[in-house]
Structures are given as C-alpha cells and as structure tokens.
Design a protein around this motif. Structure first.
Motif, PDB file in Angstrom:
ATOM      1  N   LYS A 139     -41.950 -29.296  14.029  1.00 41.89           N
ATOM      2  CA  LYS A 139     -40.741 -29.831  14.668  1.00 41.89           C
ATOM      3  C   LYS A 139     -41.051 -31.157  15.377  1.00 41.89           C
ATOM      4  CE  LYS A 139     -36.805 -29.865  17.056  1.00 41.89           C
ATOM      5  NZ  LYS A 139     -35.542 -30.246  16.441  1.00 41.89           N
TER       6      LYS A 139
ATOM      7  N   ALA B 222     -33.363 -32.155   9.647  1.00 39.89           N
ATOM      8  CA  ALA B 222     -33.962 -31.512   8.476  1.00 39.89           C
ATOM      9  C   ALA B 222     -34.449 -32.565   7.492  1.00 39.89           C
ATOM     10  CB  ALA B 222     -32.932 -30.606   7.821  1.00 39.89           C
TER      11      ALA B 222
ATOM     12  N   HIS C 142     -42.760 -26.543   6.328  1.00 43.49           N
ATOM     13  CA  HIS C 142     -41.612 -25.872   5.728  1.00 43.49           C
ATOM     14  C   HIS C 142     -41.964 -25.388   4.326  1.00 43.49           C
ATOM     15  CE1 HIS C 142     -38.709 -28.415   8.420  1.00 43.49           C
ATOM     16  NE2 HIS C 142     -39.671 -27.828   9.097  1.00 43.49           N
ATOM     17  N   VAL C 143     -42.671 -26.247   3.565  1.00 48.94           N
ATOM     18  CA  VAL C 143     -43.049 -25.875   2.200  1.00 48.94           C
ATOM     19  C   VAL C 143     -43.984 -24.674   2.221  1.00 48.94           C
ATOM     20  CG1 VAL C 143     -44.253 -26.658   0.148  1.00 48.94           C
ATOM     21  CG2 VAL C 143     -42.764 -28.222   1.367  1.00 48.94           C
TER      22      VAL C 143
ATOM     23  N   LEU D 219     -42.033 -21.525   3.364  1.00 53.56           N
ATOM     24  CA  LEU D 219     -41.032 -21.135   2.363  1.00 53.56           C
ATOM     25  C   LEU D 219     -41.662 -20.256   1.293  1.00 53.56           C
ATOM     26  CD1 LEU D 219     -38.259 -21.716   0.968  1.00 53.56           C
ATOM     27  CD2 LEU D 219     -39.310 -23.698  -0.019  1.00 53.56           C
TER      28      LEU D 219
ATOM     29  N   LEU E 254     -33.209 -19.257  14.166  1.00 51.41           N
ATOM     30  CA  LEU E 254     -34.217 -20.064  14.862  1.00 51.41           C
ATOM     31  C   LEU E 254     -34.758 -21.152  13.934  1.00 51.41           C
ATOM     32  CD1 LEU E 254     -35.864 -20.394  17.433  1.00 51.41           C
ATOM     33  CD2 LEU E 254     -37.520 -18.825  16.499  1.00 51.41           C
ATOM     34  N   TRP E 255     -34.947 -20.840  12.644  1.00 44.83           N
ATOM     35  CA  TRP E 255     -35.425 -21.873  11.710  1.00 44.83           C
ATOM     36  C   TRP E 255     -34.441 -23.031  11.640  1.00 44.83           C
ATOM     37  CZ3 TRP E 255     -39.716 -20.165  12.334  1.00 44.83           C
ATOM     38  CH2 TRP E 255     -40.285 -19.041  11.757  1.00 44.83           C
TER      39      TRP E 255
ATOM     40  N   VAL F 147     -32.499 -24.078  14.066  1.00 48.22           N
ATOM     41  CA  VAL F 147     -32.680 -24.865  15.290  1.00 48.22           C
ATOM     42  C   VAL F 147     -33.918 -25.745  15.176  1.00 48.22           C
ATOM     43  CG1 VAL F 147     -33.107 -24.698  17.766  1.00 48.22           C
ATOM     44  CG2 VAL F 147     -31.493 -23.152  16.684  1.00 48.22           C
ATOM     45  N   LEU F 148     -34.960 -25.232  14.499  1.00 53.58           N
ATOM     46  CA  LEU F 148     -36.208 -25.990  14.363  1.00 53.58           C
ATOM     47  C   LEU F 148     -36.195 -26.894  13.126  1.00 53.58           C
ATOM     48  CD1 LEU F 148     -38.775 -23.225  15.345  1.00 53.58           C
ATOM     49  CD2 LEU F 148     -37.957 -25.100  16.726  1.00 53.58           C
ATOM     50  N   ASP F 149     -35.020 -27.178  12.544  1.00 56.51           N
ATOM     51  CA  ASP F 149     -34.837 -28.133  11.432  1.00 56.51           C
ATOM     52  C   ASP F 149     -35.361 -27.636  10.095  1.00 56.51           C
ATOM     53  OD1 ASP F 149     -33.778 -29.832  13.236  1.00 56.51           O
ATOM     54  OD2 ASP F 149     -35.567 -31.060  13.472  1.00 56.51           O
ATOM     55  N   ALA F 150     -35.763 -26.381   9.987  1.00 57.45           N
ATOM     56  CA  ALA F 150     -36.309 -25.912   8.717  1.00 57.45           C
ATOM     57  C   ALA F 150     -35.206 -25.196   7.935  1.00 57.45           C
ATOM     58  CB  ALA F 150     -37.498 -24.994   8.951  1.00 57.45           C
ATOM     59  N   VAL F 151     -34.265 -25.960   7.352  1.00 57.59           N
ATOM     60  CA  VAL F 151     -33.106 -25.327   6.716  1.00 57.59           C
ATOM     61  C   VAL F 151     -33.499 -24.570   5.462  1.00 57.59           C
ATOM     62  CG1 VAL F 151     -31.251 -26.705   7.672  1.00 57.59           C
ATOM     63  CG2 VAL F 151     -32.577 -27.603   5.781  1.00 57.59           C
ATOM     64  N   ASP F 152     -34.459 -25.104   4.693  1.00 63.25           N
ATOM     65  CA  ASP F 152     -34.887 -24.393   3.482  1.00 63.25           C
ATOM     66  C   ASP F 152     -35.520 -23.059   3.834  1.00 63.25           C
ATOM     67  OD1 ASP F 152     -34.738 -25.919   0.764  1.00 63.25           O
ATOM     68  OD2 ASP F 152     -35.104 -27.439   2.287  1.00 63.25           O
ATOM     69  N   VAL F 153     -36.326 -23.070   4.903  1.00 60.00           N
ATOM     70  CA  VAL F 153     -36.976 -21.826   5.331  1.00 60.00           C
ATOM     71  C   VAL F 153     -35.921 -20.843   5.826  1.00 60.00           C
ATOM     72  CG1 VAL F 153     -38.748 -20.856   6.809  1.00 60.00           C
ATOM     73  CG2 VAL F 153     -39.006 -23.160   5.949  1.00 60.00           C
TER      74      VAL F 153
ATOM     75  N   PHE G  44     -32.852 -20.567   4.866  1.00 60.52           N
ATOM     76  CA  PHE G  44     -32.190 -20.040   3.667  1.00 60.52           C
ATOM     77  C   PHE G  44     -33.018 -18.896   3.074  1.00 60.52           C
ATOM     78  CE2 PHE G  44     -29.323 -22.119   0.307  1.00 60.52           C
ATOM     79  CZ  PHE G  44     -28.869 -20.892  -0.095  1.00 60.52           C
ATOM     80  N   THR G  45     -34.320 -19.163   2.923  1.00 62.23           N
ATOM     81  CA  THR G  45     -35.191 -18.148   2.332  1.00 62.23           C
ATOM     82  C   THR G  45     -35.265 -16.922   3.215  1.00 62.23           C
ATOM     83  OG1 THR G  45     -36.463 -20.040   1.615  1.00 62.23           O
ATOM     84  CG2 THR G  45     -37.404 -17.908   1.182  1.00 62.23           C
TER      85      THR G  45
ATOM     86  N   VAL H  91     -38.505 -31.315   1.010  1.00 61.32           N
ATOM     87  CA  VAL H  91     -39.162 -30.007   0.903  1.00 61.32           C
ATOM     88  C   VAL H  91     -39.317 -29.625  -0.571  1.00 61.32           C
ATOM     89  CG1 VAL H  91     -38.956 -27.565   1.461  1.00 61.32           C
ATOM     90  CG2 VAL H  91     -38.374 -29.261   3.151  1.00 61.32           C
TER      91      VAL H  91
ATOM     92  N   PRO I  58     -30.483 -27.889   0.834  1.00 55.08           N
ATOM     93  CA  PRO I  58     -31.380 -26.738   0.968  1.00 55.08           C
ATOM     94  C   PRO I  58     -31.249 -25.839  -0.256  1.00 55.08           C
ATOM     95  CG  PRO I  58     -29.962 -26.958   2.881  1.00 55.08           C
ATOM     96  CD  PRO I  58     -29.474 -27.931   1.877  1.00 55.08           C
TER      97      PRO I  58
ATOM     98  N   GLN J 228     -35.360 -19.521  -3.428  1.00 54.33           N
ATOM     99  CA  GLN J 228     -34.126 -18.975  -2.863  1.00 54.33           C
ATOM    100  C   GLN J 228     -33.209 -18.463  -3.963  1.00 54.33           C
ATOM    101  OE1 GLN J 228     -35.552 -21.892  -2.096  1.00 54.33           O
ATOM    102  NE2 GLN J 228     -35.022 -22.583  -0.043  1.00 54.33           N
TER     103      GLN J 228
END
Lengths: 116, 203, 135
Positions: A52, A58, A74-75, A78, B53-54, B56-62, B64-65, B149, C33, C38
């Motif tokens: 962060k 994002a 993130h990668v 994920l 929480l993800w 809020v921490l900018d991890a939108v892909d995470v 989603f998963t 990402v 995203p 996903q």
C-alpha cells in the motif's frame, strides 16, 4: 497518527497467532485446517499492507491518477489465495479419508486407536 | 492533481481499523465455536470482511479473488467436509495453556520484529523502490494491458504463474486420487457385501 | 435439497448469469479487475451451485470428473503450449513478444491466451474437488 502506522502488522500478527492457537490446541482436524487457513490470510494481510502506498489507487493505469499502490504483492497474493483453497481441499480430502479409516477426526481418539 | 483524490485521507485509516477489529473478532469466534457448521459460516464472514479490507488497501484484484474463493468456494468445501466428518467438535482433554503461551511468545517476538518496518503507506519504503516503478511506468507500453496486476501475473512473472497453476492442478489430481479412486475401490468391494456403505454415503 | 421449489427456481435464474459473468471477468481482466484465476473460480462456483441444488449426479452428468481431469490438463497444456510456441517463434520460453512482429501486440495476445488456459484449469479443478468431496 504516528502510533497507527504499524496497526496493520499487529492485527495480522494477532490473526496469525489466533490461527497458530487453532492449529495447536483443538483436537479436531478440521478445526486445525481452519487455523491453518487463518494463518495464511494473516500472511496475505502483511504482504498487501507492504504494497500500500499513501494516497495511491489500484494499479490499473488511468490518465486521471499518477500514484499507484505496488502491484507486485497483489500478484503474489492473488495466486496464493487460489493455491490456498486447492491445498485446503487436499487437507479436507485427507481428513475425510481419515474419517473413513478411523471413524473419527479427533486427534486424541486417533492416537488412542493407534496405540491399541 | 486534486488533493481529494490523491492526498492521504484519515477516513481510510479509520475504515481500515474498523475492518481489522471485525477480523480479529470473527477469528476469535471461529476458534471458540464448538459447532463446526457455525464456525465454517463465520469463516465465510471473515473472508468477506477480508475482501472489503483488500479494497481499502487498493488490491481490487485480490479482493475479487478473496470474495469468490474465500467467501464462496472455501465455505462450500468446508461445509461438505464437515458434513462428512461430523458437526460437533469434541472437547479436548489437553490443557490449552501451553498453546496460548506458545502463541503469545511467538506473537510478542513478531511484534518486536515489526518495530523496524517502514510505516504504513510509506512511499519511500524499500518495497516500493525495486521493480514496481518499472512495472507501473512501462507496463502498459510493453504489454498493451492497462491492468498492471494482469500484466505482471501473466507476462513479467508468467513462469511463476505456470508453477502456481501446476500446484492447483496437482492439488485437484491429489483430491481425485485420495477420494475418487478409494470410492471406486470400495464400491467394487461393497458389491459383494451388499453395497450398503456406498448407498449410505450418497445420502 | 432437490425438492425445494424456491431454491430450484432461483438457482435456474442465477446460474446462466454467473457463467456469463465468469466469461466477462475472463475477457475483461486486461482492463479492469479480473483474469483467469477469478473467472475460473466463478465458473466453478456456478457449477458448484448447480450441484448443491440439483445434486452431485447432475454435475457429474454435465461434467464427469474423468472429463474434467482431461479439461484441466488441456488448460495447463494451453499455457505451456504458448511457452513452446514462443520458443518456436524465436523467443525464449513464455516470451510472448516473439509471437507477433510487434512485441507489444504479441505480449497482449500471449496474456489473453494464457489467461484462458488458467481459467480452464482452475474451473475444472474447482469442480473436480466439489464432485469428489460431495460424495
């Protein structure tokens, strides 16, 4: 605000320790797997917190923004989440197999049956 | 740049702390519940809060998963396994004190270790200096994909992702071998004994 | 659960949009995203919902685990095949830039194909795990 800069790490450590307790203390094997999963998500939280950036957004490139959070954690996380559900499924399958072989998933009972 | 969109905002930190409190509370509930079905459902809630929480921490892909995997598929797998192994946890005869002591000791050491870490969201932190700036500056031009990402996942770290998919594939095959093959063998044996066990399992 | 009318009707209404949404997430992963992981999980979740409401035998008749194992292998082969294809085209393993005259274009095409491979493999594995655990 100075004291709040590490609160994410501390919460992650709290979650990891709750997970660790759930791995050690209960005798139910499914409960242990839940603890293992909780420990994993705590590690994920540490990674994403490291990525962060203050005031960032994002990491999807758009002309309207110029500060982005670090995409690398993130990668990693994920893929780790999908791997974690697969490995959890292997653990659950092992537990079901143990239930079929021993008739119980309580570690104490399994130990007792093995000792006999 | 307009300060509203880019500047540090206190509300983010408050939402962050609120979600962290919810997470720790949910985790405590999961560990203390003796009814495994309820524990699995609260674990689903835990994952959903984690997904928030993800974001809020900018991890939108995470996020989603996590929402699809943690709150959806994992809960279903848990419920199926609990249906097969019994919904009530037995009260353990061992004492919980050593486990609590071990957790507290490890946690204390880890918290001592965090004191040297850079602060939350620090743009000067070492983690932001190495490869991430290259991905963010040149990623779109080099891959034609604006979602960095996806670009890092599939292109820059494509070999790593191939390994991850191999792990998932192997796990799937492992589950199939552990339970699928055993079931077939038992059904073959059960046919001579009347097959009552196979029928009971199917209910 | 198969005799619950409300569940059956709602599931029938929900499953096609879930599968369609999975394909959208798969193909839109470059711009927003989403992506293969996903999409695979969401597609698998659609089939899992079908199995939960209509019974495991329903999923087994649509997608038997034996067939799903082959599909998962094909997804992985598609991923690794792109790697081999870029070696044949003159690059190194998984260097998609070599697939096209324009390196950026080649990269984009490579990303789309391997994401499809990931999506197929993940969806198949999730459905396999459900079918086996639900027995």
């Amino acid at each position: 605000m100075e004291a709040l800069t590490h609160v994410n790490y501390w919460a992650a450590i709290a979650l990891a320790m709750i997970g660790l307790y759930a791995i050690i203390a209960p005798s139910n094997l499914v409960k242990k797997l839940i603890g293992l999963g909780m420990f994993q998500t705590a590690i994920f939280l540490i990674y994403i917190t490291v990525g962060k950036v203050e005031g960032g957004t994002a990491p999807i490139i758009d002309p309207a923004y110029d500060v982005y959070s670090n995409p690398l954690p993130h990668v990693l996380i994920l893929t780790a989440i999908v791997v974690s559900v697969s490995t959890l499924a292997v653990g659950l399958a092992l537990t079901v197999a143990i239930k079929r072989a021993y008739g119980t998933v309580e570690e104490d009972d399994i130990d007792e049956q093995d000792r006999r | 740049m307009e300060p509203e969109a880019q500047g540090p905002s206190a509300i983010d930190i408050y939402v962050d702390i609120l979600l962290l409190v919810l997470l720790v509370a949910a985790a405590l509930v999961v560990v203390t519940l003796r009814n495994m079905l309820a524990a699995a459902l609260v674990l689903g809630i835990y994952s959903l809060v984690m997904a928030a929480l993800w974001v809020v921490l900018d991890a939108v892909d995470v996020a989603f998963t996590e929402a699809a995997v943690g709150a959806g598929v994992t809960t279903v797998f848990m419920l199926l396994a609990i249906a097969a192994t019994g919904r009530h946890e037995k009260i353990a005869h061992r004492r919980p004190l050593p486990a609590i002591a071990a957790s507290l000791a490890v946690g204390g050491l880890l918290i001592y270790g965090t004191l040297d870490l850079p602060g939350f969201g620090d743009p000067e932190a070492p983690a932001q200096q190495h490869v991430a700036p290259h991905y963010l500056e040149h990623g779109e031009a080099e891959t034609g994909v604006p979602n960095i990402v996806t670009a890092v996942l599939a292109s820059y770290r494509g070999f790593d992702t191939l390994g991850e998919v191999t792990v998932i594939f192997t796990a799937g095959m492992g589950v199939l071998l552990l339970l699928g093959i055993a079931r077939r063998r038992r059904e073959g044996a059960g046919a001579s004994e009347g097959g009552s066990e196979g029928e009971r399992d199917r209910e | 659960m198969t005799d619950n009318l409300v569940l059956r009707v709602v599931a029938k209404l929900l499953i096609p949009p879930i599968l369609l949404f999975a394909l959208y997430v798969q193909m839109h992963g470059d711009y927003g995203p989403g992506g293969g992981f996903q999409a695979g999980v969401i597609f698998g979740a659609g089939l899992i919902l079908y199995g939960l409401v209509f019974g495991t035998h329903a999923v087994r008749s649509v997608a038997p685990p034996r067939l799903l194992a082959i599909i998962a292998s094909l997804g992985m082969l598609l991923y690794a095949g792109v790697g081999i294809a870029s070696m044949i085209a003159g690059g190194s393993f998984l260097e998609y830039g070599a697939l096209s005259l324009d390196a950026t274009h080649g990269n984009h095409v490579g990303i789309i194909i391997i994401e499809i491979g990931v999506g197929i493999a993940v969806a198949a594995v999730m459905t396999i795990i459900f079918c086996v655990l639900a027995e």
